[in-house]
Design a protein around this motif. Structure first.
Motif, PDB file in Angstrom:
ATOM      1  N   ASP A 136      -2.662   0.994   2.956  1.00 57.29           N
ATOM      2  CA  ASP A 136      -3.032   2.047   3.890  1.00 57.29           C
ATOM      3  C   ASP A 136      -2.065   2.044   5.073  1.00 57.29           C
ATOM      4  O   ASP A 136      -1.935   1.044   5.781  1.00 57.29           O
ATOM      5  CB  ASP A 136      -4.469   1.815   4.369  1.00 57.29           C
ATOM      6  CG  ASP A 136      -4.927   2.894   5.308  1.00 57.29           C
ATOM      7  OD1 ASP A 136      -4.481   4.048   5.157  1.00 57.29           O
ATOM      8  OD2 ASP A 136      -5.736   2.585   6.202  1.00 57.29           O
ATOM      9  N   TYR A 137      -1.372   3.135   5.288  1.00 57.59           N
ATOM     10  CA  TYR A 137      -0.373   3.275   6.344  1.00 57.59           C
ATOM     11  C   TYR A 137      -0.959   4.212   7.394  1.00 57.59           C
ATOM     12  O   TYR A 137      -1.133   5.404   7.147  1.00 57.59           O
ATOM     13  CB  TYR A 137       0.905   3.852   5.723  1.00 57.59           C
ATOM     14  CG  TYR A 137       2.101   3.869   6.615  1.00 57.59           C
ATOM     15  CD1 TYR A 137       2.670   2.694   7.069  1.00 57.59           C
ATOM     16  CD2 TYR A 137       2.698   5.066   6.985  1.00 57.59           C
ATOM     17  CE1 TYR A 137       3.796   2.711   7.874  1.00 57.59           C
ATOM     18  CE2 TYR A 137       3.819   5.094   7.782  1.00 57.59           C
ATOM     19  CZ  TYR A 137       4.360   3.913   8.229  1.00 57.59           C
ATOM     20  OH  TYR A 137       5.479   3.926   9.029  1.00 57.59           O
ATOM     21  N   HIS A 138      -1.262   3.678   8.567  1.00 58.45           N
ATOM     22  CA  HIS A 138      -1.996   4.443   9.561  1.00 58.45           C
ATOM     23  C   HIS A 138      -1.476   4.154  10.974  1.00 58.45           C
ATOM     24  O   HIS A 138      -0.754   3.183  11.182  1.00 58.45           O
ATOM     25  CB  HIS A 138      -3.485   4.094   9.477  1.00 58.45           C
ATOM     26  CG  HIS A 138      -3.731   2.616   9.578  1.00 58.45           C
ATOM     27  ND1 HIS A 138      -3.607   1.769   8.509  1.00 58.45           N
ATOM     28  CD2 HIS A 138      -4.049   1.845  10.633  1.00 58.45           C
ATOM     29  CE1 HIS A 138      -3.850   0.531   8.905  1.00 58.45           C
ATOM     30  NE2 HIS A 138      -4.117   0.546  10.188  1.00 58.45           N
ATOM     31  N   TYR A 181      -7.619   4.084  18.400  1.00 59.76           N
ATOM     32  CA  TYR A 181      -6.759   3.467  17.399  1.00 59.76           C
ATOM     33  C   TYR A 181      -7.008   1.963  17.353  1.00 59.76           C
ATOM     34  O   TYR A 181      -7.383   1.362  18.362  1.00 59.76           O
ATOM     35  CB  TYR A 181      -5.278   3.696  17.735  1.00 59.76           C
ATOM     36  CG  TYR A 181      -4.867   5.136  17.727  1.00 59.76           C
ATOM     37  CD1 TYR A 181      -4.678   5.816  16.528  1.00 59.76           C
ATOM     38  CD2 TYR A 181      -4.655   5.822  18.910  1.00 59.76           C
ATOM     39  CE1 TYR A 181      -4.282   7.143  16.518  1.00 59.76           C
ATOM     40  CE2 TYR A 181      -4.271   7.152  18.904  1.00 59.76           C
ATOM     41  CZ  TYR A 181      -4.085   7.808  17.707  1.00 59.76           C
ATOM     42  OH  TYR A 181      -3.703   9.112  17.699  1.00 59.76           O
ATOM     43  N   THR A 184       0.893  -0.897   8.371  1.00 58.82           N
ATOM     44  CA  THR A 184      -0.126  -1.243   7.387  1.00 58.82           C
ATOM     45  C   THR A 184      -1.056  -2.311   7.930  1.00 58.82           C
ATOM     46  O   THR A 184      -2.064  -2.617   7.314  1.00 58.82           O
ATOM     47  CB  THR A 184       0.513  -1.741   6.082  1.00 58.82           C
ATOM     48  OG1 THR A 184       1.324  -2.872   6.372  1.00 58.82           O
ATOM     49  CG2 THR A 184       1.345  -0.658   5.439  1.00 58.82           C
ATOM     50  N   ARG A 230       3.144   3.522  13.481  1.00 59.57           N
ATOM     51  CA  ARG A 230       2.400   3.460  12.216  1.00 59.57           C
ATOM     52  C   ARG A 230       2.666   2.116  11.560  1.00 59.57           C
ATOM     53  O   ARG A 230       3.767   1.587  11.645  1.00 59.57           O
ATOM     54  CB  ARG A 230       2.812   4.602  11.308  1.00 59.57           C
ATOM     55  CG  ARG A 230       2.482   5.959  11.927  1.00 59.57           C
ATOM     56  CD  ARG A 230       2.850   7.101  11.030  1.00 59.57           C
ATOM     57  NE  ARG A 230       2.203   7.068   9.731  1.00 59.57           N
ATOM     58  CZ  ARG A 230       0.991   7.549   9.452  1.00 59.57           C
ATOM     59  NH1 ARG A 230       0.278   8.076  10.402  1.00 59.57           N
ATOM     60  NH2 ARG A 230       0.501   7.493   8.232  1.00 59.57           N
TER      61      ARG A 230
END
Length: 87
Positions: free
Chosen positions: A8-10, A43, A28, A26
């Motif tokens: 998951d890259y967020h 965030y 992982t 961004r």
């Protein structure tokens, strides 16, 4: 590329507490801690010990090593060019 195997890259906030500096990027990496950012969103936040704001190399506060003194000390201790010329 298989979509279910990718991490998951967020968006994540990295915070340097020593310098009081934080930046949004961004990643992982994940975290249980969160922070409210300037855009009004929340965030995950990851605390780091050092960043470009506190690293001596990037801030210009790096120490220089006295290499001349180290070489002279080595030559005094183990003999320098003078001993090589005498033999």
């Amino acid at each position: 590329m298989q979509q279910d195997k990718q991490p998951d890259y967020h968006p994540v906030v990295f915070r340097d507490r020593a310098a009081g500096y934080a930046f949004l990027t961004r990643s992982t990496a994940g975290s249980d801690q969160t922070i409210d950012w300037d855009d009004g969103r929340t965030y995950p936040v990851i605390d780091v010990e050092i960043s470009s704001e506190s690293h001596p190399f990037y801030t210009g506060k790096a120490r220089t090593v006295d290499t001349e003194g180290r070489i002279a000390r080595f030559e005094r201790r183990y003999g320098g060019a003078e001993q090589d010329e005498a033999t």
